[in-house]
Design an enzyme around this catalytic site. Structure first.
Site, mmCIF file in Angstrom:
data_model
loop_
_atom_site.group_PDB
_atom_site.id
_atom_site.type_symbol
_atom_site.label_atom_id
_atom_site.label_comp_id
_atom_site.label_asym_id
_atom_site.label_seq_id
_atom_site.Cartn_x
_atom_site.Cartn_y
_atom_site.Cartn_z
ATOM 1 N N CYS A 111 25.588 -39.238 57.888
ATOM 2 C CA CYS A 111 26.636 -40.083 57.456
ATOM 3 C C CYS A 111 25.896 -41.063 56.367
ATOM 4 O O CYS A 111 26.942 -41.842 55.763
ATOM 5 C CB CYS A 111 27.042 -40.986 58.732
ATOM 6 S SG CYS A 111 27.499 -40.045 60.193
ATOM 7 N N GLU A 140 26.150 -54.087 63.004
ATOM 8 C CA GLU A 140 26.410 -54.228 61.649
ATOM 9 C C GLU A 140 26.572 -55.992 61.314
ATOM 10 O O GLU A 140 25.954 -56.359 60.409
ATOM 11 C CB GLU A 140 27.300 -53.500 60.912
ATOM 12 C CG GLU A 140 27.442 -53.447 59.476
ATOM 13 C CD GLU A 140 28.248 -52.681 58.680
ATOM 14 O OE1 GLU A 140 29.014 -51.673 59.537
ATOM 15 O OE2 GLU A 140 28.269 -52.320 57.429
ATOM 16 N N PHE A 175 23.287 -40.953 61.870
ATOM 17 C CA PHE A 175 22.412 -40.472 63.059
ATOM 18 C C PHE A 175 20.957 -40.112 62.380
ATOM 19 O O PHE A 175 20.795 -39.671 61.340
ATOM 20 C CB PHE A 175 22.964 -38.903 63.189
ATOM 21 C CG PHE A 175 24.190 -39.199 64.182
ATOM 22 C CD1 PHE A 175 24.461 -40.306 64.756
ATOM 23 C CD2 PHE A 175 24.606 -38.068 64.885
ATOM 24 C CE1 PHE A 175 25.618 -40.709 65.626
ATOM 25 C CE2 PHE A 175 25.829 -38.044 65.814
ATOM 26 C CZ PHE A 175 26.316 -39.238 66.205
#
Lengths: 406, 413
Positions: free
Chosen positions: A156, A300, A385
């Site tokens: 990602c 986050e 990941f």
């Protein structure tokens, strides 16, 4: 810039779609979803490659990923005034792409036939575009480019890393122009993998919402043309924005779960700030990774508070994945384009689908529609990941900022 | 890398540790001994049945015991490519005498190249999906289907948290990764970076390579690997991981560490080539080679050796040799050697070849080109036996099908 994604098939449509909070997450029909727990995603509907790619370019054995990235590249080259591609720039132009599933969609059908015949008479040429590096080779080959080529595969964050690396190629004198970005096609294997990990939302992606239950998978191609400022000015190109810096770090924690202490994310934002010579006070907008998995969004949020302190509460933070879904290998590049559009067109894109506030996620997520704002800088996060984090920082281009020296 | 080779020790990049899991041996002692003795690891494939295939030879990793390098409780999380990568990084770490601590871990990173990734796991996953449906797929396999898994596992096992990325660009994956790592050390974004390449020889990869006509015997003759030979007829598939540890010259000096050599420059480029085919022009090689030499701040004639990319392919070897014949004046061409007749072609072979180059530079010995008997051109190939030579500067060639190039310059400082 050029893009195809679930809410727009080009840049002129992308900006208003983001402003108006369009949702591209719907039932998918690219493959049969029976047997999967989820049925929705951010699919690029009605993509007919020949409508984007002129007849003089061969599309033979190109995968969906190759076709999408090629179409987005054509748009970006037109936009940059590089079409037809000028001969004098061919030698110094490179390609840097964040890859994803590559030709797996096509490989899935090959594999079915392969098993039927026990591998006999298998036409391996059908695998010609299986690997994601194929997209960069197709682009370079079509325009006779002779600069560096590299494909990043960090799930990602690949698209973001490809753009940061492209900046380095130019700064380091290996290239004067780089076609950079990311591409991710939908395929059963990816869809099954995220379903197996139980990280896919039942209906839609609700970043930072108390009831968020996972991500929505999407597909996209997102391409930007990076160029030395002097070269762009000399050509009279329309400049959309400036890449100010990037940072890459690793969680070193777990292969699929983010570190809840948020160390990797914090260090990634700090590395990008350091690289750009900016302080946390200089950042006007944060385009969050914001996948809408319970863990990511809380992590986050914590990371942003850690980096920005009290100011975290006054910086608009949005996850546009609520609109175009999580486009994995393309996400960092697609969200780079979102950030640049926000800077250039003076707006903060919203986080849609947000209904209920989560006490753990208490920042300004721009949940009631887009806002007008004169932004000078935008920071975009991509966490992947493998614990691979990349943060990009972009600046609004003005003649004054051209004096900005790293 | 940044323009011009810097003179400042903090911005000069050295190779201070090596680690490798190769068909020719695990660890630098075995690898080095067999490499310089001219041994080859090519033999009949053992790990799957090649019964009715048109090729039967390979260079497989057979002496690797993951338990020697990785805690037993963590072994089951990793597949073969990750095991080889973690083990190689651990060997490089120990070879460099480096300890990863809470103080330095955020400034230690990895940039890995892999051409094809975990093709075994991906096919296993695809097989379950297509035969049993999405409900039956094993979530434990998921992380290992992604190409960045080996670097991710390495960071977790060794406990470092700096830059971490994975490059996949066919046969220049590892060279690109090492060039990026060297640039990052020069730029000062990390103090130590592991860089190299890792790939496995799975049955599906082997069958695909046969399907693409890449493997010997391309001409239906004898199956063999003969880099640069007139009789060459294709490459022999291999596997393995080679990892180098990079740091600044200043850092190596401060640590009192014996380093192998310096990476003084890099050049990257391309030439228009049909997808999946080897380039047929020499322009891309010549341009990239020139870029690397300029980046290293040396002249073409300063080079004493080339660690070639030739793997026995009809086209690749001819184009590479022709390029060197064009670059160098007659009689002034450096020694040329290719180790792929010994290790096979793993496509991210640049990692293993960089280890060989570092050992070669440090010991001032060139490994022979196993399999080469009758050179296709009159160039200074290292044939049959190792050769002692004064090697101050050498080039490591990265050439890929699809027309992508990356050359690295290694220097003895």
């Amino acid at each position: 810039m050029g893009t195809l994604n679930a809410i727009a098939h080009n840049i002129p449509d992308f900006s208003p779609a983001l402003k108006n909070g369009h949702c591209g997450i719907r039932e998918i029909d690219i493959f049969d979803t029976s047997g999967f727990s989820a049925r929705t995603g951010g699919q690029i509907k009605n993509f007919v490659a020949r409508n984007y790619i002129p007849q003089n370019f061969s599309m033979k054995r190109m995968s969906r990923a190759d076709l999408l990235s090629f179409a987005a590249t054509l748009e970006a080259l037109h936009d940059a005034g590089l079409y037809p591609f000028p001969e004098e720039l061919q030698k110094g132009t490179g390609v840097s792409i964040g890859g994803g599933a590559g030709g797996l969609l096509e490989a899935e059908s090959f594999y079915g036939d392969f098993l039927k015949n026990n591998g006999r008479r298998a036409r391996f040429s059908r695998l010609a575009s299986l690997f994601c590096a194929s997209s960069a080779d197709r682009i370079a080959s079509a325009f006779d480019l002779a600069g560096p080529k590299a494909t990043f595969m960090t799930a990602c964050s690949g698209g973001a890393t490809a753009i940061g690396y492209a900046r380095d190629l130019i700064a380091g004198g290996q290239a004067s122009v780089v076609i950079a970005g990311g591409v991710e096609p939908m395929c059963r294997l990816t869809y099954a993998a995220f379903n197996a990990l139980k990280s896919v939302a039942a209906d839609t992606c609700r970043p930072f919402d108390k009831n968020r239950d996972g991500l929505s998978l999407g597909e996209a191609a997102a391409i930007v043309i990076l160029e030395e400022l002097d070269s762009a000015l000399a050509r009279g190109a329309r400049i959309h924005g400036e890449i100010l810096g990037y940072g890459i770090t690793c969680d070193s924690y777990h292969m699929t779960a983010p570190d809840e202490q948020a160390s990797g994310a914090v260090r990634s934002m700090e590395a990008a700030l350091r690289d750009s010579g900016l302080s946390p006070d200089d950042i006007d907008y944060i385009n969050a990774h914001g996948t809408a998995t319970p863990v990511n969004d809380a992590m986050e949020t914590k990371a942003i508070k850690n980096v920005f302190g009290k100011r975290a509460y006054t910086i608009p933070v949005s996850s546009t994945k609520s609109m175009h879904a999580h486009t994995l290998g393309a996400a960092g590049a697609l969200e780079a384009i979102v950030s640049i559009l926000a800077l250039r067109n003076g707006f903060v894109p919203p986080t849609i689908n947000h209904q209920e506030r989560d006490p753990q996620c208490d920042l300004d997520y721009v949940t009631s529609g887009a806002r007008s704002a004169n932004l000078k800088t935008a920071l975009s996060n991509s966490f992947a990941f493998g614990g691979n984090n990349t943060t990009l920082i972009f600046g609004k281009y003005t003649e004054r900022s051209a004096c900005h020296e790293r | 890398m940044n323009a011009d080779r810097p003179q400042n020790d903090a911005r000069r990049v050295v190779v201070s540790g090596l680690g490798m899991v190769t068909p020719l041996g695990v660890g630098k002692e075995d690898f080095s001994r067999r490499l310089f003795a001219g041994d080859t690891a090519i033999r009949g494939i053992q790990s799957f049945d090649t019964g009715d295939f048109s090729s039967h030879l390979g260079a497989e990793v057979t002496e690797f015991k993951p338990r020697d390098f990785i805690a037993v409780k963590n072994l089951r999380r990793m597949d073969k490519i990750s095991l080889m990568t973690v083990a190689s990084a651990r060997m490089a770490l120990e070879d460099a005498g480096l300890q990863i601590t809470a103080e330095n871990r955020d400034r230690v990173g990895i940039i890995l190249g892999t051409a094809f990734g975990a093709t075994d796991i991906t096919v296993q996953f695809l097989h379950t999906l297509s035969q049993e449906g999405p409900a039956s797929v094993n979530p434990i396999l998921v992380p290992n289907t992604v190409m960045n898994a080996p670097a991710g596992h390495t960071s977790i096992e060794l406990g470092f948290r700096g830059i971490n990325t994975t490059i996949t660009h066919f046969a220049v994956s590892a060279e690109n990764a090492m060039a990026y790592a060297a640039a990052e050390i020069r730029r000062g974004t990390a103090d130590f970076i592991f860089a190299g390449g890792s790939d496995i020889l799975s049955e599906i990869a082997y069958r695909s390579l046969i399907g693409f006509g890449a493997l010997s015997p391309q001409n239906k003759g004898n199956e063999t690997c003969r880099p640069f030979d007139q009789e060459r007829n294709g490459c022999i598939a291999g596997e393995g991981c080679g990892m180098i540890l990079l740091e600044s010259l200043q850092s190596a000096k401060q640590r009192g560490c014996n380093y192998y050599c310096e990476i003084s420059g890099a050049g990257m480029g391309a030439s228009p080539t049909r997808p999946n085919e080897w380039p047929r022009d020499t322009e891309g090689i010549k341009r990239t080679f020139a870029r690397a030499v300029k980046n290293a701040g040396i002249a073409i004639n300063d080079l004493q050796a080339i660690y070639a990319g030739a793997n026995g392919d009809k086209i690749l070897d001819a184009v590479e040799a022709e390029a060197y014949a064009e670059i160098f004046d007659a009689g002034k061409c450096p020694f040329i050697t290719s180790i792929k007749g010994a290790t096979g072609e793993s496509f991210s072979s640049g990692g293993i070849r960089a280890c060989a180059a570092a050992l070669s530079m440090a010991n001032q010995i060139l490994p022979p080109t196993a399999g080469l008997a009758n050179p296709l051109r009159a160039l200074d190939f290292v044939i049959q036996e190792k050769k002692e030579a004064d090697i101050h500067h050498a080039a490591l060639a990265g050439i890929s099908f699809g027309g992508t190039y990356c050359y690295l310059i290694f220097s003895k400082s």
